[in-house]
Enzyme design. Structure first.
Site, PDB file in Angstrom:
ATOM      1  N   GLU A 275       0.844  -1.209   0.000  1.00 15.26           N
ATOM      2  CA  GLU A 275       0.000   0.000   0.000  1.00 15.26           C
ATOM      3  C   GLU A 275       0.877   1.256   0.000  1.00 15.26           C
ATOM      4  OE1 GLU A 275      -3.101  -0.187  -0.743  1.00 15.26           O
ATOM      5  OE2 GLU A 275      -2.892  -2.355  -0.627  1.00 15.26           O
ATOM      6  N   TRP A 278       1.708   1.770  -3.465  1.00 17.70           N
ATOM      7  CA  TRP A 278       0.694   2.466  -4.271  1.00 17.70           C
ATOM      8  C   TRP A 278       0.818   3.973  -4.104  1.00 17.70           C
ATOM      9  CZ3 TRP A 278      -2.215   1.262  -8.291  1.00 17.70           C
ATOM     10  CH2 TRP A 278      -2.457  -0.081  -8.564  1.00 17.70           C
ATOM     11  N   TRP A 306     -19.881  11.983 -20.261  1.00 15.83           N
ATOM     12  CA  TRP A 306     -20.345  12.233 -18.887  1.00 15.83           C
ATOM     13  C   TRP A 306     -21.652  13.011 -18.926  1.00 15.83           C
ATOM     14  CZ3 TRP A 306     -17.645   9.152 -16.075  1.00 15.83           C
ATOM     15  CH2 TRP A 306     -16.278   9.002 -16.260  1.00 15.83           C
ATOM     16  N   ASN A 341     -10.970   2.915   2.648  1.00 20.07           N
ATOM     17  CA  ASN A 341     -10.554   2.736   1.250  1.00 20.07           C
ATOM     18  C   ASN A 341     -11.549   1.925   0.428  1.00 20.07           C
ATOM     19  OD1 ASN A 341      -8.593   2.858  -0.990  1.00 20.07           O
ATOM     20  ND2 ASN A 341      -8.494   0.651  -0.637  1.00 20.07           N
ATOM     21  N   TRP A 359     -15.558  12.119 -13.203  1.00 20.22           N
ATOM     22  CA  TRP A 359     -14.768  11.826 -11.995  1.00 20.22           C
ATOM     23  C   TRP A 359     -14.221  13.100 -11.352  1.00 20.22           C
ATOM     24  CZ3 TRP A 359      -9.728  13.474 -11.986  1.00 20.22           C
ATOM     25  CH2 TRP A 359      -9.093  13.669 -13.211  1.00 20.22           C
ATOM     26  N   TRP A 382      -9.002   8.564  -8.184  1.00 21.45           N
ATOM     27  CA  TRP A 382     -10.244   8.848  -8.914  1.00 21.45           C
ATOM     28  C   TRP A 382     -10.122   8.380 -10.360  1.00 21.45           C
ATOM     29  CZ3 TRP A 382     -15.153   9.732  -7.970  1.00 21.45           C
ATOM     30  CH2 TRP A 382     -15.502  10.052  -6.658  1.00 21.45           C
TER      31      TRP A 382
END
Ligand SMILES: Cc1cc2nc3c(=O)[nH]c(=O)nc-3n(C[C@H](O)[C@H](O)[C@H](O)COP(=O)(O)OP(=O)(O)OC[C@H]3O[C@@H](n4cnc5c(N)ncnc54)[C@H](O)[C@@H]3O)c2cc1C
Length: 478
Positions: A275, A278, A306, A341, A359, A382
């Site tokens: 993590e 990431w 969108w 998360n 987004w 996102w």
């Protein structure tokens, strides 16, 4: 030629700590007086203005930094204004010998730092920059061809091959030679809203600052690292470290965290280190992609159809979509400035795929509300959720919010906590209240459409619409 009493300015930014702070250590080794500076820049285009929750956090973090610095004899100087002017004025006013800072990696931040460096060179003031906030410098982790990585696994493998992250640096020794330099009072910055119930709630949940960060780390390593690999996906449990806002403001360094778990073997520690990987990956992406919060990493998404959907966006923001796991997450965000998360993933997927809202709208909302709102992690995640990012979840993989609730909040206790009007419903139906019989709803005090909303969209129909939108995108890019 600066005299030996010419000070070194340490410019603090996203590194609000005294421990493991290379710029500060460098300055103390120079044996000169030190000025610790923090600049609040509300005028320049960068940094992106902080959101309400990060402003709240920053106040506490600066208070804590001031206390920690005073313990080693260094006063913290707060100044507000355009960054370049503030740093230049202070350097001139104090006859500084050097300015030292820990590097940032977002292209806009890098550009600003370069401008400040040029201004210092013009003044004849030395600039020292240090690596402090990432385990691996983004420019050091490259593909064999020398390019940047777009996929996490090879990125992380290449990063780890660079060798073990360095050992954290010790606390600087006591200076006790404070210079008298004027600055603002923290309270003048009004980072925290006065008399706000929301702010009181945040104070009950969080302790911003280095001390709070170190306590959280040791508590996590002692009590929650064992079992992390499984518990991390359960919003109904305290299964993760909650270090994210501390890392966001650099109150703790990734080196300190890495070394706290370096001797731990097994899937829990591996998963936790991954993590952190990431986080590194997202900063790597942000380093290589200008305006990550505005521009799709995959340009084909520029043509995505969108929808302008103001009312659905508002329902999502307020936690009134009629999907309990989504609503619980959005209300957790409102109440605590943080969201688990797994639920961030579900809520983000719901906004972009069920409601087909861009987004960027969700990113902006999170930016304003999260205490850990981060210039790399927020937009990169996102874009991951929307499918437009690097190594992103494919758009056609659409989370089913009912199934996700049943899987990751099996007893419904997370929903009960944040959506109390559903507390009387049994699990697993609590995740789909419209499937509960009339009498049961009545017994639980739930009237759909009154005490709790009907679902804003039907899951199956929304899924079909999302897949159609993806088809349109594919057709338009052929
Ligand atoms: C839509 C969306 C938006 C997000 N926005 C942010 C944000 O603004 N700031 C932020 O720090 N994280 C963000 N995340 C990532 C993640 O949700 C948080 O880092 C995590 O929930 C923080 O909780 P923790 O510290 O208990 O994590 P832990 O599980 O204890 O992980 C330890 C640390 O690893 C890092 N980390 C964990 N998961 C991720 C991840 N998916 N991506 C990158 N780093 C990760 C964080 O720094 C975290 O503190 C976002 C995720 C999604 C899906």
């Amino acid at each position: 030629m600066p005299s030996s009493s010419a000070p070194v300015i340490v410019w603090f930014r996203d590194d609000l700590r005294v421990g493991d702070n290379p710029a500060l250590v460098h300055a103390t080794e120079a044996g000169r007086p030190i000025i610790a500076l923090y600049v609040l820049d509300l005028i320049s285009e960068f940094p992106r203005p902080l959101g309400t929750a990060t402003r709240w956090w920053l106040h506490g973090s600066l208070e804590s930094l001031r206390t920690s610095l005073l313990r080693v004899g260094i006063p913290l100087v707060l100044r507000c204004g355009p960054t370049i002017d503030v740093v230049r004025d202070l350097a001139e006013e104090t006859g500084a010998e050097a300015v030292a800072w820990n590097r940032r990696y977002d292209p806009a931040a890098v550009a600003l730092d370069n401008e400040v460096a040029n201004a210092m060179h013009d003044l004849g003031v030395k600039v020292v920059t240090c690596a402090a906030n990432l385990l691996f410098e983004p420019s050091d982790v490259t593909t064999k061809a020398g390019g940047s990585f777009r996929v996490f696994t090879p990125f992380w493998r290449a990063a780890l091959q660079r060798g073990a992250p360095r050992v954290p640096l010790p606390l600087p020794s006591d200076r006790s030679n404070p210079l008298k330099v004027s600055g603002d009072e923290l309270s003048e910055w009004t980072l925290r809203p006065a008399q706000s119930e929301w702010a009181h709630k945040l104070s009950r949940v969080w302790q911003p600052g280095e001390q709070g960060a170190l306590e959280r780390l040791s508590e996590f390593v002692d009590r929650r690292l064992n079992g992390y690999a499984r518990a991390r996906d359960r919003p109904d449990r305290e299964g993760t470290s909650r270090l994210s806002p501390h890392l966001r403001f650099g109150e703790i360094s990734p080196f300190q965290i890495w070394h706290a778990v370096r001797n731990r073997q097994g899937e829990d520690a591996d998963r936790f280190r991954m993590e952190l990987g990431w986080r590194e990956f997202n900063h790597h992406i942000a380093f290589h992609h200008q305006d990550l919060h505005e521009r799709n990493v995959q340009p084909r998404f520029d043509a995505f159809p969108w929808r302008e959907n103001e009312s659905s966006l508002q329902e999502w923001q307020e936690g009134r979509t009629g999907y309990p796991i989504v609503d619980a997450g959005m209300r957790q965000l409102r109440e605590t400035g943080w969201m688990h998360n797994r639920v961030r993933m579900i809520a983000a997927s719901f906004l972009v795929k069920h409601l087909l809202v861009d987004w960027r709208e969700g990113e902006r909302w999170f930016w304003n509300r999260l205490v850990d709102a981060d210039p790399a992690n927020n937009p990169a995640n996102w874009q991951w959720a929307a499918g437009s990012g690097a190594d992103a979840a494919p758009f056609f993989r659409i989370f089913n919010p009912i199934r996700q609730g049943e899987l990751f909040d099996p007893e419904g206790s997370y929903v009960r906590r944040f959506v109390p009007e559903l507390a009387g419903l049994p699990a697993p139906q609590i995740h789909s209240p419209w499937t509960v019989g009339e009498q049961r709803l009545k017994d639980a005090g739930v009237t759909l459409g009154k005490t709790y909303p009907h679902p804003v969209v039907d899951h199956k129909a929304a899924r079909e619409m999302a897949l159609d939108a993806l088809k349109d995108l594919r057709n338009s890019s052929e």
